[in-house]
Design a protein around this motif. Sequence first.
Motif, PDB file in Angstrom:
ATOM      1  N   TYR A 143      20.548 -11.915  -6.978  1.00  0.00           N
ATOM      2  CA  TYR A 143      21.257 -11.044  -6.044  1.00  0.00           C
ATOM      3  C   TYR A 143      22.355 -10.233  -6.748  1.00  0.00           C
ATOM      4  N   ARG A 144      22.148  -9.941  -8.022  1.00  0.00           N
ATOM      5  CA  ARG A 144      23.115  -9.136  -8.755  1.00  0.00           C
ATOM      6  C   ARG A 144      22.894  -7.644  -8.526  1.00  0.00           C
ATOM      7  N   ASP A 145      21.672  -7.257  -8.278  1.00  0.00           N
ATOM      8  CA  ASP A 145      21.304  -5.851  -8.138  1.00  0.00           C
ATOM      9  C   ASP A 145      21.638  -5.347  -6.730  1.00  0.00           C
ATOM     10  N   LEU A 146      22.222  -4.145  -6.638  1.00  0.00           N
ATOM     11  CA  LEU A 146      22.635  -3.601  -5.349  1.00  0.00           C
ATOM     12  C   LEU A 146      21.467  -3.447  -4.396  1.00  0.00           C
ATOM     13  N   LYS A 156      21.133  -5.257  -0.708  1.00  0.00           N
ATOM     14  CA  LYS A 156      20.865  -4.545   0.538  1.00  0.00           C
ATOM     15  C   LYS A 156      19.623  -5.096   1.231  1.00  0.00           C
ATOM     16  N   HIS A 157      18.598  -5.391   0.452  1.00  0.00           N
ATOM     17  CA  HIS A 157      17.361  -5.918   1.026  1.00  0.00           C
ATOM     18  C   HIS A 157      17.610  -7.274   1.689  1.00  0.00           C
ATOM     19  N   ILE A 158      18.395  -8.132   1.045  1.00  0.00           N
ATOM     20  CA  ILE A 158      18.678  -9.452   1.620  1.00  0.00           C
ATOM     21  C   ILE A 158      19.392  -9.300   2.958  1.00  0.00           C
ATOM     22  N   VAL A 159      20.436  -8.481   2.988  1.00  0.00           N
ATOM     23  CA  VAL A 159      21.224  -8.337   4.222  1.00  0.00           C
ATOM     24  C   VAL A 159      20.386  -7.732   5.339  1.00  0.00           C
ATOM     25  N   THR A 160      19.682  -6.661   5.068  1.00  0.00           N
ATOM     26  CA  THR A 160      18.900  -6.012   6.119  1.00  0.00           C
ATOM     27  C   THR A 160      17.746  -6.885   6.606  1.00  0.00           C
ATOM     28  N   VAL A 216      24.880  -0.207   5.594  1.00  0.00           N
ATOM     29  CA  VAL A 216      24.583  -0.998   4.402  1.00  0.00           C
ATOM     30  C   VAL A 216      23.564  -0.270   3.529  1.00  0.00           C
ATOM     31  N   ARG A 217      22.539   0.276   4.140  1.00  0.00           N
ATOM     32  CA  ARG A 217      21.502   0.989   3.372  1.00  0.00           C
ATOM     33  C   ARG A 217      22.076   2.187   2.625  1.00  0.00           C
ATOM     34  N   GLN A 218      23.083   2.840   3.200  1.00  0.00           N
ATOM     35  CA  GLN A 218      23.609   4.076   2.630  1.00  0.00           C
ATOM     36  C   GLN A 218      24.721   3.851   1.606  1.00  0.00           C
ATOM     37  N   TYR A 273      29.985  -5.312  -1.322  1.00  0.00           N
ATOM     38  CA  TYR A 273      30.376  -6.582  -1.943  1.00  0.00           C
ATOM     39  C   TYR A 273      29.414  -7.653  -1.449  1.00  0.00           C
ATOM     40  N   PHE A 274      28.891  -8.458  -2.370  1.00  0.00           N
ATOM     41  CA  PHE A 274      27.929  -9.502  -1.998  1.00  0.00           C
ATOM     42  C   PHE A 274      28.116 -10.681  -2.943  1.00  0.00           C
TER      43      PHE A 274
END
Length: 353
Positions: free
Chosen positions: A220-223, A227-231, A248-250, A255-256
Amino acid sequence: MTSVLISGAGVAGPTLAYWLARSGFRPTVVERSAGPRSSGNPVDVRGPALPVATKMGLLPELRKHATHATGMRVVGTRIRVPLGDGEEIELTRTDLAAVLYRAAEHDAEFLFDDTITALHDDAGGVEVSFERTAPRRFDYVIGADGLHSTVRRLAFGPEERFVHHAGLYVATVALGGTPAEPHDVMLYNLPRRLVALHPARGEAGAAFIFRGPALPSSEYRDLDRQKHIVTTVYRDAGWRVPALLEQVRQTTDLYFDAVSAVRLPRWSTQRVALVGDAASCVSLLGDGSSLAMAGAYTLARALAEGHGFAAYEAEHRKLTTPKQQRIALGAGLLVPKTRLGIALRNTAGRFIL
């Protein structure tokens, strides 16, 4: 004059530099970021941090930067819980770090856009190698560099030995614009998931806190992955969540991280020590910044009085240990696992939120 290298210019680092300078030490702060480091997430200055801020003369400045939040509301209920007790101050971590940096900047050397790459501790001092600066020798080195501390890794061992997953992840994003509820933090729960909207200082921010198993940080280091995890986790959520997920997509500034506790049997070696989240992260409970300020003050006082690292650790663990023991309780209240758990939490919400 005793030289002390402090890694990290967030909350603990500048606080420690301020107090060491006033006790006749020569502090240097190295910071990986190009300027004072932090995030826009709200934090509290309360409890043991208030006397420290008072002694530093910072209370008026901190209050000037206080957020606009005066209450917390649970979506779908009539629960509204007042925030604060008249003494504690909520502000963004960015503002807190900036105030502390300004307090310390004239009494300490700051090396921005650099980081420690190696430590060699011996009886007489610590040889330090940097990514950019030429190697230097210091009497002491202090890791005030957060949950993913470089100093802790170099002096104590790999992160996975000391950082323990609390079963949750958190993602935050600034929304921009005026918040719909300018004085209330809004909490929206689904089983195993929470969305919080915070008015901050007139510009809303959103936090997504959700339960999930421990994953290697490389996953989960890559932006785009974040975003994919959260959405994905919130794809079936109602209320305002679909619009928030579009934010979030935009965004280019999400921060994650995993919510974690840091536990070490000792916070120091011969001439290297840890303070703040690097030593005893209690993320999620809202006390991390206050404990970082209190710990930095305790450490500076222990060194100034000649009592050393052991005295600092013995005193400060009295504050951090109870907080770490309540991480599971805090997670249960914020992010219940079931609809029944949410209902029970809401029923008692006026007393426990």
